[in-house]
Write an enzyme that holds these catalytic residues in place. Structure first.
Site, short mmCIF file in Angstrom:
data_model
loop_
_atom_site.label_atom_id
_atom_site.label_comp_id
_atom_site.label_asym_id
_atom_site.label_seq_id
_atom_site.Cartn_x
_atom_site.Cartn_y
_atom_site.Cartn_z
N SER A 316 13.62 -10.39 23.89
CA SER A 316 13.37 -10.03 25.28
C SER A 316 12.38 -10.96 25.96
O SER A 316 12.68 -12.13 26.19
CB SER A 316 12.90 -8.58 25.33
N LYS A 341 18.30 -10.56 23.27
CA LYS A 341 18.27 -9.38 24.13
C LYS A 341 18.10 -9.86 25.57
O LYS A 341 17.03 -10.28 25.97
CB LYS A 341 17.13 -8.46 23.70
N GLN A 345 15.74 -3.48 32.05
CA GLN A 345 15.74 -2.03 32.26
C GLN A 345 14.65 -1.63 33.25
O GLN A 345 13.66 -2.33 33.40
CB GLN A 345 15.48 -1.28 30.94
#
Length: 515
Positions: A316, A341, A345
């Site tokens: 991420s 990733k 979100q």
């Protein structure tokens, strides 16, 4: 960083049902306030074009269908029905239909427990986990955590905790079982890619402070900054350490994000912007309608070379850092391919008005050149694997290991023997006479009965020995390669590892002796 280390006394790390990765969407066994929803602070555009107007909601026919299902359940089910539980279940079902491990829902009780658990420190085992194909899967053990020290690795699947199966549980419920009070044991049953047997690992939970940045000036004038995660104070701490290193005349910088599962999007952008020249792209975010927003650096860049250390636990926000510094600042990536990733979100709380929270994937992020790394990761410029023994696990103590046995427990033993300098002659999992001879030589050196049988005392001694090997900086091939890379770029003199301080041991590895 290290994939293995066994200790009798473990310290803890990440907590709980919370998300440590504000952007990763990973639930962590350690959480940070405001991070449950992912990139909650991201300045992302609203969108509706792809999915239809957001305020349309369900049609009358759709609402009637759902209401009919509920009424049938309430009136016909043979047991009393908990209305709230059924409604929450319907929301979980909608999210499940998205087939997205990063979108999740917490009802008001779960959200309240989450908030109550957020504090200056947490208790847990120290691993970031996600729900993948219904399995609780480790994204990364946190640096210095009990999970890392006990040998937990990225991609491990946690089957059970203290005999309680995790299959079929919501992620928050599974994490709640993994967490626990300081000093208590979490006996984990684990499936690891590439192994056929199940591994049992005992981790002792403990408190952990949320320090996320550790820095050191290495011999040769090279700065080394480890970022364990991107949380609330990471930006400030990184800048402090970077300023200190620059004042000392740093000639090159290593940024170590191995086993860093991610964090705040805005946080990582603040960290990398000063390192990237003005006008260069830091990251791109693509929303559901296909609109792409670029974030461009206003920084000045640096006049020294930068190396970024990565592995499969770098996810991420760590990947955003790696991608930006590689493509927009000319940094060299050293180590292993990252996790992969690439989604964003955010969390919705006010919309529910009862304390419930919904974390939803709302966009995907792209590297400066427009690459979507999701499911693929970022490959390093210089691929370097750690020695095989870095992936060793605690020795199986359920029974003594001896001549003519075969299997993964023996294979693991052979890895350890090789790592501590006693060649077993093979590493295929068969305990032959050469493996026995290696065990005897090890036992003789330690003053143990030299019978060639790996009992509990021999297992303890082997584990202590491999810990010393793993914690020795000269055996960290990835760190060595990073330093060599900076040497080439600065034309510096070879660096001796004998001068590296205990920082590497105390902060990067944080290994303890078996007691």
């Amino acid at each position: 960083m290290l994939a293995f280390v066994i200790l009798a006394i473990l310290a803890s790390s990440v907590v709980t049902v919370l998300l440590l990765d504000s952007g990763s969407g990973f639930t962590s066994l350690l959480g940070n306030r405001g991070q449950w929803g992912g990139y909650a602070d991201s300045p992302l555009p609203s969108h509706a074009a792809k999915n239809g107007p957001a305020d349309d909601g369900l049609s009358e026919a759709e609402l009637k269908k759902i209401d009919t299902a509920y009424r049938l359940i309430a009136e016909k089910y043979y047991l009393p029905v908990d209305r709230e539980k059924v409604v929450d279940g319907a929301i979980h079902g909608m999210l499940s239909a998205l087939d997205d491990p990063y979108s999740a829902y917490m009802n008001k009780e779960e959200a309240k427990r989450y908030e109550e658990n957020v504090d200056a420190y947490f208790t847990g085992i120290g691993a970031e986990v996600m729900l993948e194909n219904g399995n609780v899967t480790v994204v990364s053990p946190i640096k210095g955590s009990p999970a890392e020290k006990a040998g937990i690795q990225a991609k491990d699947v946690i089957i059970s905790v203290n005999g309680e199966k995790l299959e079929g549980l919501k992620l928050s419920d599974a994490v709640a079982k993994i967490r626990g009070p300081k000093g208590t044991q979490a006996k984990l049953e684990i499936m690891r890619p590439g192994r056929t047997d199940r591994i049992e690992v005992i981790v002792v939970r403990d408190e952990i402070d949320i320090e996320t940045v550790f820095a050191q000036m290495l011999p040769g004038g090279y700065g080394d900054i480890v970022i364990s995660q991107f949380s609330g104070n990471t930006v400030e701490r990184f800048q402090e350490e970077l300023d200190n290193l620059e004042k000392k005349g740093m000639e090159g910088l290593i940024i170590d994000v191995r086993n860093n599962p991610g964090g705040y999007l805005l946080g990582v952008l603040e960290i990398i912007e000063p390192l990237v020249p003005k006008g260069k792209t830091l990251v791109q975010v693509e929303d559901a309608s296909g609109d792409i927003k670029k974030t461009v650096s206003k920084g000045e860049g640096k006049n020294y070379p930068i190396v970024v250390l990565t592995n499969e636990g770098s996810a991420s926000a760590s990947e955003i850092l790696a991608g930006a510094l590689s493509q927009s600042a000319g940094a060299t990536l050293v180590g292993e391919k990252t996790f992969g990733k690439g989604t964003v979100q955010t969390t919705y709380t006010k919309e529910f008005q009862d304390g419930s929270e919904l974390k939803l994937t709302i966009a995907k992020w792209l590297t400066p050149d427009g690459t979507w790394v999701h499911g693929k990761g970022i490959a390093p410029d210089i691929a370097v694997s750690q020695p095989d023994y870095f992936k060793a696990t605690p020795i199986d103590r359920s029974t003594a290991i001896k001549r003519d046995q075969n299997g993964d427990a023996v294979k693991n033993l052979q890895l350890i023997l090789s790592g501590v300098g006693f060649d077993p002659g093979r590493k295929d999992g068969y305990f032959d006479e050469k493996t026995e001879a290696a065990v005897k030589k090890f036992q003789q050196k330690l003053g143990l009965p030299a019978d060639g049988v790996v009992d509990e005392k021999t297992a303890d001694a082997l584990e202590q020995a491999i810990i010393k090997v793993v914690r020795d900086p000269k055996n960290d091939r990835q760190l060595q390669k990073a330093i060599e890379t900076l040497q080439r770029e600065t034309s510096g003199q070879p660096v001796s590892f004998t001068g590296i301080s205990t920082f590497v041991q105390d902060f990067k590895l944080k290994l303890s002796n078996v007691g």
